[in-house]
Structure formats: C-alpha cells, structure tokens
Design an enzyme around this catalytic site. Structure first.
Site, short mmCIF file in Angstrom:
data_model
loop_
_atom_site.label_atom_id
_atom_site.label_comp_id
_atom_site.label_asym_id
_atom_site.label_seq_id
_atom_site.Cartn_x
_atom_site.Cartn_y
_atom_site.Cartn_z
N LYS A 145 38.60 10.50 -32.61
CA LYS A 145 38.99 9.62 -33.73
C LYS A 145 40.50 9.65 -33.94
CE LYS A 145 34.90 8.17 -35.23
NZ LYS A 145 34.51 6.77 -35.07
N ARG B 292 31.21 19.43 -49.94
CA ARG B 292 31.68 18.22 -49.25
C ARG B 292 31.83 17.08 -50.26
NH1 ARG B 292 32.32 21.57 -46.22
NH2 ARG B 292 31.69 21.83 -44.05
N SER C 164 20.19 2.97 -32.61
CA SER C 164 19.76 2.09 -33.71
C SER C 164 18.71 1.13 -33.17
CB SER C 164 20.96 1.29 -34.24
OG SER C 164 21.58 0.59 -33.18
N TYR D 199 23.68 2.76 -39.11
CA TYR D 199 23.52 3.11 -40.54
C TYR D 199 24.59 2.41 -41.40
CZ TYR D 199 23.78 6.27 -44.63
OH TYR D 199 23.84 6.81 -45.90
N TYR E 62 34.81 15.24 -31.08
CA TYR E 62 34.53 14.03 -31.87
C TYR E 62 35.76 13.68 -32.73
CZ TYR E 62 32.78 11.24 -35.77
OH TYR E 62 32.64 10.27 -36.73
N SER F 39 37.39 9.18 -39.62
CA SER F 39 36.58 10.23 -40.23
C SER F 39 37.46 11.32 -40.81
CB SER F 39 35.67 10.81 -39.14
OG SER F 39 35.17 12.05 -39.53
N1 LIG Z 1 27.80 8.73 -40.79
C1 LIG Z 1 28.83 9.55 -40.94
O1 LIG Z 1 28.68 10.66 -41.48
C2 LIG Z 1 30.21 9.13 -40.49
C3 LIG Z 1 31.33 9.80 -41.03
C4 LIG Z 1 32.60 9.43 -40.59
C5 LIG Z 1 32.75 8.42 -39.64
N2 LIG Z 1 31.64 7.80 -39.14
C6 LIG Z 1 31.84 6.78 -38.12
O2 LIG Z 1 31.30 5.54 -38.59
C7 LIG Z 1 30.77 4.79 -37.51
C8 LIG Z 1 29.35 4.37 -37.83
O3 LIG Z 1 28.57 5.54 -38.07
P1 LIG Z 1 27.02 5.48 -38.44
O4 LIG Z 1 26.73 6.66 -39.30
O5 LIG Z 1 26.66 4.13 -38.90
O6 LIG Z 1 26.40 5.79 -36.99
P2 LIG Z 1 25.20 5.04 -36.23
O7 LIG Z 1 24.94 5.84 -34.99
O8 LIG Z 1 24.08 4.79 -37.15
O9 LIG Z 1 25.87 3.64 -35.84
C9 LIG Z 1 26.71 3.49 -34.72
C10 LIG Z 1 26.23 2.27 -33.97
O10 LIG Z 1 27.07 2.06 -32.84
C11 LIG Z 1 26.25 1.72 -31.73
N3 LIG Z 1 27.02 2.11 -30.54
C12 LIG Z 1 27.41 3.36 -30.16
N4 LIG Z 1 28.10 3.30 -29.02
C13 LIG Z 1 28.17 1.98 -28.67
C14 LIG Z 1 28.79 1.29 -27.59
N5 LIG Z 1 29.43 1.94 -26.62
N6 LIG Z 1 28.66 -0.06 -27.54
C15 LIG Z 1 27.99 -0.73 -28.52
N7 LIG Z 1 27.39 -0.11 -29.55
C16 LIG Z 1 27.49 1.23 -29.62
C17 LIG Z 1 24.96 2.50 -31.95
O11 LIG Z 1 23.84 1.92 -31.27
C18 LIG Z 1 24.79 2.39 -33.45
O12 LIG Z 1 24.06 1.24 -33.83
C19 LIG Z 1 30.90 5.67 -36.27
O13 LIG Z 1 32.05 5.28 -35.56
C20 LIG Z 1 31.08 7.05 -36.83
O14 LIG Z 1 31.81 7.90 -35.97
C21 LIG Z 1 30.39 8.13 -39.55
#
Ligand SMILES: NC(=O)c1ccc[n+]([C@@H]2O[C@H](COP(=O)([O-])OP(=O)(O)OC[C@H]3O[C@@H](n4cnc5c(N)ncnc54)[C@H](O)[C@@H]3O)[C@@H](O)[C@H]2O)c1
Length: 341
Positions: A154, A232, A38, A13, A150, A126
């Site tokens: 982080k 939030r 994804s 995302y 989680y 996060s």
């Molecule tokens: N969306 C939120 O609310 C949010 C808030 C704070 C932090 N984050 C952090 O931001 C980052 C991205 O979040 P997002 O919402 O885009 O999530 P998402 O799940 O859409 O994207 C994460 C991507 O990482 C890939 N992935 C996961 N583990 C992997 C691995 N071991 N090797 C290779 N690829 C891997 C997944 O296939 C996915 O495409 C994450 O680290 C998440 O913890 C997200």
C-alpha cells in the site's frame, strides 16, 4: 447522464457499499472485479437496495486489454480502486502474490488510465502504512514505516501515486487510509463475507453468534490498554463508503491535487468493548477465550480524522451500536454469507 465511475473490486465488501452510495449520489458505478474474493450476488443485492444493479465486467486489473476495452467503450469520470488482496498474514507467507496483485495490478490500472486520459482516482490505502510510529493517534504527516508486505505494498502504491502526480499535470488523486471497517448496509442485504476463517474481529464475532465458530479468540489480554485487549478505530462501512463519495465530489470540483486522508472515527475501541457492545445487541453472552498475542499486532491505535473533516467536510456518523446491529442483521439473514442466497 450520470457520470460513470469505474469501481475496481466493486463486488467486494467495501466496494459493494461504495456502489450503493455512488448510486444514491447520482453516479453510475461500473464494476471490474475478478471475483477472487467475492461473488456477483453482492451486486444483485446492490440492485435490490438501490433499484440499479451495477454492470459487472469480470476481469483482472492486470489485464491491460480488458482495461483498454472498458475505457474505450464509455467515458469514465473517475476510478475508485478497491481491487486488492487484504490478508496481512497471508501477505507475509506469499509476498510476491501480494505485490503482483496489489502493486503490479495498480501499475497496470494507472497505465490504462493514462492511455485513456482518465486522471481522477480514489485509492484504498490502509492504516497499516503507518507501521508502529510510537504514537497511538495516527496523523497523515507521520513517517510511514509499514511492518508487513501488505502494508508495504500500500505504501509503495501511495509513493507511486505521488510520483505520478508530480510527473504529469491533471491528476486528481485521493489516497484514503482506512482504519477498521465493520458493519453492513442497514438493509442486511450486503455485508462482509470472508472466505475461510475470518481474519478480522467483527466477522469472527458474528460467526460465533451464528454458530459457525465455537468461540471468539481474543489475541492478547495483557496489552498496555485499559482492559488488556487491543484497541482499534472501527468505522462503519457506510460511513467509509460516504467518505468515498465526499472525496470524489471534492476531486471533481477542485483543481488537480493529491490528497492523503485518514478515514476513521478518531476513537479507540477495545476488542472486549466491541464484544460487549455486540452481546448487548444480541441479548446474550458469547463464548470467548483470551489467547496469545498475534505476531505483528500492536497494542492500540486510532485515527486523527481532522484533515478529512477539514478538507471533505466528512466525519463518521454511525456509532458502535449501529456497527454491531448492522453486522448482526447481515450475518443473521445470511448465515453463510452470499452462499446462503
Ligand atoms: N477491509 C479492511 O479491513 C480494509 C482496511 C484497509 C484497506 N482495505 C482495502 O480496501 C480494499 C477493499 O477491501 P475489502 O475489505 O472490500 O476487500 P474484498 O476482498 O472484500 O474486496 C476486494 C475485491 O477486489 C477483487 N480483486 C482482488 N484482486 C483483484 C484483481 N487483481 N483484479 C480484479 N479484482 C480483484 C476481489 O475479488 C474483491 O471483490 C482493498 O484494497 C483493501 O486492501 C481494506
């Protein structure tokens, strides 16, 4: 030649939106993603938006050989590290899977960066690292005490980044603490596409609107907040993506440093306010039910975004209406996410 930026998790995302802003800013994203949450369709859509489809290497960040081959094949100016698992509830049920993927995965990535002498990193942290500090506005110098695996993962990674920067000269690192990313690119071509039941508010709202869920469940109507629902700090995903480009430019232009920055709007929005704003965009009311609080949730928090504004000259631009409008445009055009394609 546009500098190449390795984007781990770039098919996800936030990563896909970051690819759009990187291309617009004159960088070449190179995506490494294992596609566990994804699909490659997101990157084809990035290609439709920008005219440049990012190259995708389907691999895991824990695969040292794949990382070494990638770094050997081209110069990489910096890494944006989005890859990770992100469902808080799941992390409490299966902490080892989370720590293996997120913590051990980050260690593997950092070791590969060290071997390749690539020392510029932007890390997706996060707001969950703060835990429950007893204040509603979270500032970077507050004590961190995360309350779930989680968030603890982080926080472990952030501490590890500090140790690394202290141990070896030359690291340029930004740990960006995201608040609640919502919305989608204004084209409606890319957006949030959760697998299974949505864990977050906005995809739950849009899935009710499109008929995939019968009603919105609001967790708790008796929080000590003005309307009783949780509060939030929601941030438009394009503002978040632009924050990454601002951080990247800053790191590339300055002496080695370790930055820890909140990326949020600085405003608290309640669940019911978000629902009403979405209903205005939609032009009709949505069925909703107030149910029990979720364990582990807290009443209200939002970011103090002053440091990011001072250091990066970045602040959010898009308001609540834009968040709802863009999230709806994406969901309406893609009722089943990328599987609608
Ligand atoms: N969306 C939120 O609310 C949010 C808030 C704070 C932090 N984050 C952090 O931001 C980052 C991205 O979040 P997002 O919402 O885009 O999530 P998402 O799940 O859409 O994207 C994460 C991507 O990482 C890939 N992935 C996961 N583990 C992997 C691995 N071991 N090797 C290779 N690829 C891997 C997944 O296939 C996915 O495409 C994450 O680290 C998440 O913890 C997200």
């Amino acid at each position: 030649m546009n500098p190449t930026i390795l984007v781990t998790g770039g098919a996800g995302y936030i990563g896909a939106h970051a690819c759009v802003t990187l291309i617009a800013a004159g960088f070449t994203p190179l995506v490494l993603d294992n596609l566990c949450n994804s699909s490659a369709e997101s990157l084809r859509r990035v290609g439709r938006i920008t005219g440049v489809e990012p190259r995708l290497i389907v691999a895991d960040i824990r695969d040292a050989q794949a990382l070494d081959a990638l770094f050997a094949a081209q110069p990489v100016a910096a890494v944006m590290h989005f890859a990770g698992l992100k469902a808080v509830g799941e992390s409490t049920r299966d902490p080892l899977r989370y720590h293996d993927n997120n913590v051990a995965g980050s260690i593997g990535l950092l070791q590969a960066m060290q071997r390749a002498a690539v020392r510029t990193l932007i890390f997706s942290s996060s707001a969950t690292v703060y835990g429950e500090p007893g204040f509603e506005q979270f500032r970077e110098d507050m004590r961190c005490d995360p309350v779930n695996p989680y968030g603890r993962g982080k926080w472990m990674i952030e501490q590890m980044l500090g140790d690394l920067a202290a141990s070896e000269a030359g690291w340029r690192i930004a740990a960006l603490r995201y608040f609640n990313p919502v919305g989608a690119h204004a084209s409606g071509l890319i957006g949030e596409d959760p697998r299974g039941a949505p864990d977050n508010l906005m995809p739950a709202i849009t899935q009710v609107a499109v008929g995939r869920l019968p009603k919105l469940r609001v967790f708790g109507g008796d929080w000590p907040t003005p309307d009783g629902s949780g509060v939030r700090d929601y941030i438009h995903v394009m503002d978040l993506a632009e924050g990454h480009v601002a951080a990247l430019r800053h790191l590339l232009a300055h002496d080695p440093t370790l930055l820890t920055l909140n990326l949020g709007s600085g405003h608290g929005i309640s669940v019911l306010q978000m629902l009403r704003a979405f209903e205005q965009v939609l032009g009709r009311a949505l069925p909703c039910e107030i149910v029990a609080r979720r364990p582990g949730d807290i009443a209200a928090y939002w970011a103090d975004p002053t440091l990011a504004a001072n250091v990066l000259g970045w602040r959010t631009q898009r308001d609540l209406h834009a968040m709802c409008r863009d999230a709806w445009r994406w969901q309406q055009a893609n009722p089943r996410g990328y599987a609608s394609a």
